[in-house]
Design an enzyme around this catalytic site. Structure first.
Site, PDB file in Angstrom:
ATOM      1  N   SER A 451       0.835  -1.203   0.000  1.00  0.00           N
ATOM      2  CA  SER A 451       0.000   0.000   0.000  1.00  0.00           C
ATOM      3  C   SER A 451       0.868   1.251   0.000  1.00  0.00           C
ATOM      4  O   SER A 451       1.952   1.274   0.573  1.00  0.00           O
ATOM      5  CB  SER A 451      -0.934   0.005   1.204  1.00  0.00           C
ATOM      6  OG  SER A 451      -0.220  -0.047   2.409  1.00  0.00           O
ATOM      7  N   GLU A 502      -2.443  -0.252  -3.900  1.00  0.00           N
ATOM      8  CA  GLU A 502      -3.682  -0.688  -3.232  1.00  0.00           C
ATOM      9  C   GLU A 502      -4.682   0.430  -2.940  1.00  0.00           C
ATOM     10  O   GLU A 502      -5.422   0.355  -1.942  1.00  0.00           O
ATOM     11  CB  GLU A 502      -3.359  -1.447  -1.926  1.00  0.00           C
ATOM     12  CG  GLU A 502      -2.410  -2.620  -2.114  1.00  0.00           C
ATOM     13  CD  GLU A 502      -2.022  -3.326  -0.800  1.00  0.00           C
ATOM     14  OE1 GLU A 502      -2.795  -3.288   0.180  1.00  0.00           O
ATOM     15  OE2 GLU A 502      -0.925  -3.936  -0.779  1.00  0.00           O
ATOM     16  N   HIS A 659       4.430 -11.644   3.363  1.00  0.00           N
ATOM     17  CA  HIS A 659       4.813 -10.522   4.230  1.00  0.00           C
ATOM     18  C   HIS A 659       4.224 -10.748   5.612  1.00  0.00           C
ATOM     19  O   HIS A 659       3.066 -11.135   5.750  1.00  0.00           O
ATOM     20  CB  HIS A 659       4.307  -9.207   3.636  1.00  0.00           C
ATOM     21  CG  HIS A 659       4.235  -8.100   4.630  1.00  0.00           C
ATOM     22  ND1 HIS A 659       5.355  -7.509   5.155  1.00  0.00           N
ATOM     23  CD2 HIS A 659       3.185  -7.502   5.240  1.00  0.00           C
ATOM     24  CE1 HIS A 659       4.988  -6.588   6.035  1.00  0.00           C
ATOM     25  NE2 HIS A 659       3.672  -6.575   6.107  1.00  0.00           N
ATOM     26  N   HIS A 712       5.325   2.743  11.267  1.00  0.00           N
ATOM     27  CA  HIS A 712       4.233   2.981  12.211  1.00  0.00           C
ATOM     28  C   HIS A 712       4.197   4.399  12.748  1.00  0.00           C
ATOM     29  O   HIS A 712       3.271   4.755  13.452  1.00  0.00           O
ATOM     30  CB  HIS A 712       4.334   1.997  13.382  1.00  0.00           C
ATOM     31  CG  HIS A 712       4.253   0.576  12.933  1.00  0.00           C
ATOM     32  ND1 HIS A 712       5.307  -0.293  12.993  1.00  0.00           N
ATOM     33  CD2 HIS A 712       3.242  -0.117  12.379  1.00  0.00           C
ATOM     34  CE1 HIS A 712       4.945  -1.461  12.504  1.00  0.00           C
ATOM     35  NE2 HIS A 712       3.703  -1.383  12.128  1.00  0.00           N
TER      36      HIS A 712
HETATM   37  N1  LIG Z   1       0.037  -5.338   1.447  1.00  0.00           N
HETATM   38  C1  LIG Z   1      -0.389  -4.773   2.701  1.00  0.00           C
HETATM   39  C2  LIG Z   1       0.216  -5.493   3.843  1.00  0.00           C
HETATM   40  C3  LIG Z   1      -0.073  -4.890   5.161  1.00  0.00           C
HETATM   41  S1  LIG Z   1       0.248  -5.959   6.474  1.00  0.00           S
HETATM   42  C4  LIG Z   1      -0.011  -3.325   2.738  1.00  0.00           C
HETATM   43  O1  LIG Z   1       0.963  -2.974   2.112  1.00  0.00           O
HETATM   44  O2  LIG Z   1      -0.682  -2.522   3.392  1.00  0.00           O
HETATM   45 ZN   LIG Z   2       2.295  -5.495   7.274  1.00  0.00          ZN
END
Ligand SMILES: N[C@@H](CCS)C(=O)O
Ligand SMILES: [Zn+2]
Ligand SMILES: CN1c2c(nc(N)[nH]c2=O)NC[C@@H]1CNc1ccc(C(=O)N[C@@H](CCC(=O)N[C@@H](CCC(=O)N[C@@H](CCC(=O)O)C(=O)O)C(=O)O)C(=O)O)cc1
Length: 773
Positions: A451, A502, A659, A712
């Site tokens: 994302s 995404e 992942h 984060h």
């Molecule tokens: N493909 C997702 C994984 C999150 S855990 C993202 O990139 O947000």
């Molecule tokens: Zn993740």
């Protein structure tokens, strides 16, 4: 001790705290953005708490202390740290002039600042909630540094409702903490128990003085096998409650033990010198012979958690009533409650008017659970009075078993016909060779997790499309514009393997649930995931099928914009289950295989469309790990097999990535290996690459991308910092195996910090590549 108030016959262990319309999320984010001040935020917090108290009273929880005081601005473990002064020295002095930790300091611990990373975040038992990990060292000096729960208790009491203040218990608090950086290697926070207890006692004394009859101390760590042997745990719990139980002036104490059975700690905990013990009797089991338990509980109340606080299915009231009757017959003084806090479920299923009445009748969100516990308490008082509701629940549960869509013949036939070969790919060495010929990637290939920032524009476009204010075609075009922008940015930054970002996904699980049969989604069913972040877990109620490709058009469009490989992006079967409310009428393993087959078909379609790399995210693999070691092998076996079933149809030359994030993974490293993914990206930046030690000692032989950028918090990692993390990785894992990526997706970040961070990541990679021989 205060007057002789019995424990309420019906109560919840905890209640959602974000507000029925996510008022807390909106207020907290406004405060962070400087749009409202601390007083306005506090006013919203009080409205939410008063609303909760009034609502639960309306639903029948009218007795003193029936309403749990489980509100939090951010997290209950952070709250405990804030109240006992567990503020890591690395943050400097966060206390206000009056010696208290105000909201600003509290949020600094949660979110970090320019110099300091926030407290680490990790999952709360086997749930999709994430708490902040306190840091405690030999020099930590505990003292009361917050009176927030006192103020909130008093504010609701002023309206005539006496709540039951809540704190994470002292033993769980220390067991969930980690040693502060620089502490001796053999230091464990539990060593500070004796120093911590007087501060808990002081808080209890102040709560009693404020008029609290009962206080709840939550000790879920007692139901999990952890690093501490059972005998040591028993000694710690006994020490803690001897001290707190004998505190001079205190409220009555409920010690709650949600998330499973106490096992060999059952009788010791039941014997603690407190007034009430809560047991999870939904997941946990009672001994066949109740004599010892009844003796241990003499003079106390057993708060029987018979209603599931963690899932949304209507309670089998007849079965719960039978459990209660057995306990009552053993002479145990009972009250009824939920197995866990109901903050894992949304507020009210009656709000979901878009669902069929039939599906809605199967559900119990927090408000419905309040009514269920009240009904069961009525049963205990007068079995005849509750009989109609109990019989009605049994009829509805029976109707669910035969409802259309719950069992589909074609799905059952396909899972029954699975063969062992459906779970295996070609040898890794052959795959690696074929993939390198196909992809021709440089050493230390750079990529992101999927994302890109979910901007306000993207969310509002989706909100407008949902309301019919823009057409589906216009929405699609807006998302395509976003994909173009994200692809251009990655080309400009110099990434090797690209993602489409995404933008079209509201959530990585809900999006798939909306596109698969057997699921329903909610409109208002928000549940806190961490801090101000929420999700709407989908409802997996029936057999799962995929009626059409889901991601293929988006992936093909993105691939058409670049010569670089574009990763197809899917969420794995275990994570789809972990982050949904899953049917409870069959083993999870069976449901996981149904989801896996739908994903397997999606992977086949992506390959046909020319996608060469497909990432199947399994961030929740660790999350569903049972809390008891004895239960773990079976879980790991079926979860790994579900992932393999999803991915094993891929061609030798197709590179499968996975992942993982939000957990410590050392304990499941064998399972990660067992997934047999060609490349695994894994969260590592916050723990300064600790995971590479596990990978090294395990001899992990396939591709791996330990995260070098903690996504984060808004903090931008400098090039030098990323270079050092990469050098650590190269020192432990052969460079030919290493990938370079952030810890997780960038959806919660803004573009400014994302661009800068990714630029540093690519520059650091080039620097370290040049150092490779
Ligand atoms: N493909 C997702 C994984 C999150 S855990 C993202 O990139 O947000
Ligand atoms: Zn993740
Ligand atoms: C990776 N994680 C996830 C977990 N669980 C999931 N189910 N999904 C995950 O991604 N668990 C572990 C981790 C950590 N958790 C999270 C959880 C949640 C977020 C997050 O950013 N959540 C968003 C909401 C996401 C979403 O559903 N968005 C929807 C709806 C957005 C919305 O609120 N719309 C407004 C209208 C907006 C407007 O008009 O402008 C509304 O409905 O009122 C969407 O995008 O369509 C959050 O905001 O909390 C991150 C990590």
């Amino acid at each position: 001790m205060t007057e002789n108030t019995p424990f309420p016959a019906a109560s919840l262990l905890g209640y959602p705290r974000i507000g029925r319309r996510r008022e807390l999320k909106k207020a907290v984010e406004s405060y962070w953005a400087g749009r409202i001040d601390a007083a306005e935020l506090a006013a919203t917090a009080q409205q939410i708490q008063l609303g909760t108290a009034q609502r639960l009273q309306e639903l029948g929880l009218t007795e003193v202390a029936a309403v749990p005081g489980t509100f939090s601005y951010y997290d209950q473990v952070l709250d405990a740290a804030a109240h006992v002064g567990a503020i890591p020295a690395r943050f400097g002095n966060l206390l206000d002039a009056d010696g208290g930790l105000g909201l600003a300091g509290y949020f600094t611990l949660a979110r970090g600042d320019r110099e300091q990373q926030p407290l680490e975040m990790t999952k709360w038992f086997d749930s999709n909630y994430h708490y902040l990990v306190p840091e405690i060292g030999p020099d930590t000096v505990f003292s009361v540094t917050s009176d927030r729960i006192l103020r909130d208790f008093a504010a609701v009491l002023e309206s005539g409702i006496e709540t039951r203040p809540y704190l994470v218990g002292p033993v769980t608090f220390l067991l969930l903490s980690k040693a502060e950086a620089g502490a001796p290697a053999d230091f464990a926070p539990l060593a500070k128990l004796a120093e911590l207890l007087p501060v808990y006692a002081a808080l209890l004394e102040r709560l009693a003085a404020a008029g609290a009859s009962w206080v709840q101390l939550d000790e879920p760590a007692l139901v999990a096998d952890g690093a501490v042997p059972a005998a040591e745990l028993r000694a710690a719990v006994e020490q803690a409650y001897q001290v707190l139980g004998s505190a001079q002036s205190r409220p009555k104490l409920l010690v709650s033990t949600p998330y499973g059975a106490l096992g060999e700690l059952l009788e010791p905990v039941a014997s603690l010198p407190v007034e009430a013990i809560h047991l999870d009797l939904f997941k946990g089991e009672l001994p066949a012979d109740l004599t010892g338990l009844a003796q241990a509980l003499a003079g106390k109340t057993l708060v029987a958690g018979v209603v599931d606080g963690h899932n949304i299915w209507r309670n089998d009231l007849a079965a719960s009533a039978r459990k209660l009757d057995v306990l009552k017959a053993a002479g145990i003084n009972l009250a009824v409650s939920t197995s866990t806090s109901a903050f894992h479920v949304p507020h009210d299923s009656a709000e979901e008017t878009q669902l069929t009445e039939q599906l809605r009748s199967w559900l119990a969100f927090a408000d419905q659970k309040a009514v269920e516990v009240a009904t069961l308490a009525r049963h205990l008082a007068d079995a005849e009075a509750a009989r109609p509701e109990i019989e009605a629940a049994s009829r509805i549960i029976a109707s669910r078993a035969s409802a259309e869509g719950v069992r589909r013949g074609e799905v059952r036939a396909r899972t029954a016909a699975l063969a062992e070969t459906d779970f295996h790919r070609a040898e890794y060495a052959d795959r690696a060779k074929a993939q390198q010929e196909e992809l021709r990637l440089p050493p230390l290939p750079t990529t992101t997790i999927g994302s890109f920032p979910q901007t306000g524009d993207i969310r509002s476009a989706r909100a407008r499309a949902n309301k019919g204010e823009i057409s589906a075609v216009d929405y699609q075009e807006l998302m395509r514009e976003e994909i173009r922008r994200v692809v251009d940015l990655q080309e400009d930054l110099g990434f090797d393997v690209l993602v489409h970002g995404e933008p079209e996904r509201n959530d990585m699980v809900q999006y798939f649930a909306e596109n698969l049969d057997g699921f329903e989604v909610t409109v208002h069913g928000w549940v806190q995931s961490y801090g101000s972040r929420c999700t709407r877990p989908s409802i997996l109620w029936g057999d799962v099928t995929r009626s059409a490709p889901i991601t293929v058009e988006w992936a093909s469009f993105a691939q058409s914009l670049t010569e670089k490989p574009m990763k197809g992006m899917l969420t794995g079967p275990v994570t789809i289950l972990a982050w949904s409310f899953v049917r409870d009428d069959q083993p999870l393993a069976d449901t996981a295989n149904q989801v896996a087959l739908a994903l397997r078909d999606e992977i086949a379609d992506l390959e046909t469309a020319g996608i060469k790399i497909i990432q199947v995210d399994e961030p929740a693999l660790r999350e569903l790990l049972p809390l008891r070691k004895a239960d773990q092998p079976e879980y790991l076996a079926w979860s790994v097999r579900a992932f393999r079933l999803a991915t094993s149809g891929a061609a030798t030359g197709t590179q499968i990535h996975t992942h993982l994030c939000y957990s410590e993974f050392g304990v499941v490293i064998d399972a990660i290996d067992g997934l047999d993914a060609d490349v695994t990206s894994i969260e590592a930046a916050r723990s300064r690459m600790e995971v590479v030690n596990d990978l090294q000692s395990h001899g992990f032989s396939r591709g791996v991308g330990p995260g070098v950028y903690d996504i984060h918090s808004p903090r931008v990692p400098g090039q030098q910092e990323v270079t050092e993390l990469l050098q650590t990785a190269v020192a432990h894992v052969p460079a030919r195996q290493l990938w370079v990526n952030p810890d997780c997706g960038l959806k919660t970040r803004g573009y400014a910090e994302t661009e800068e961070s990714l630029r540093n990541l690519v520059a650091a990679t080039r620097e370290v590549r040049a150092q490779l021989v």
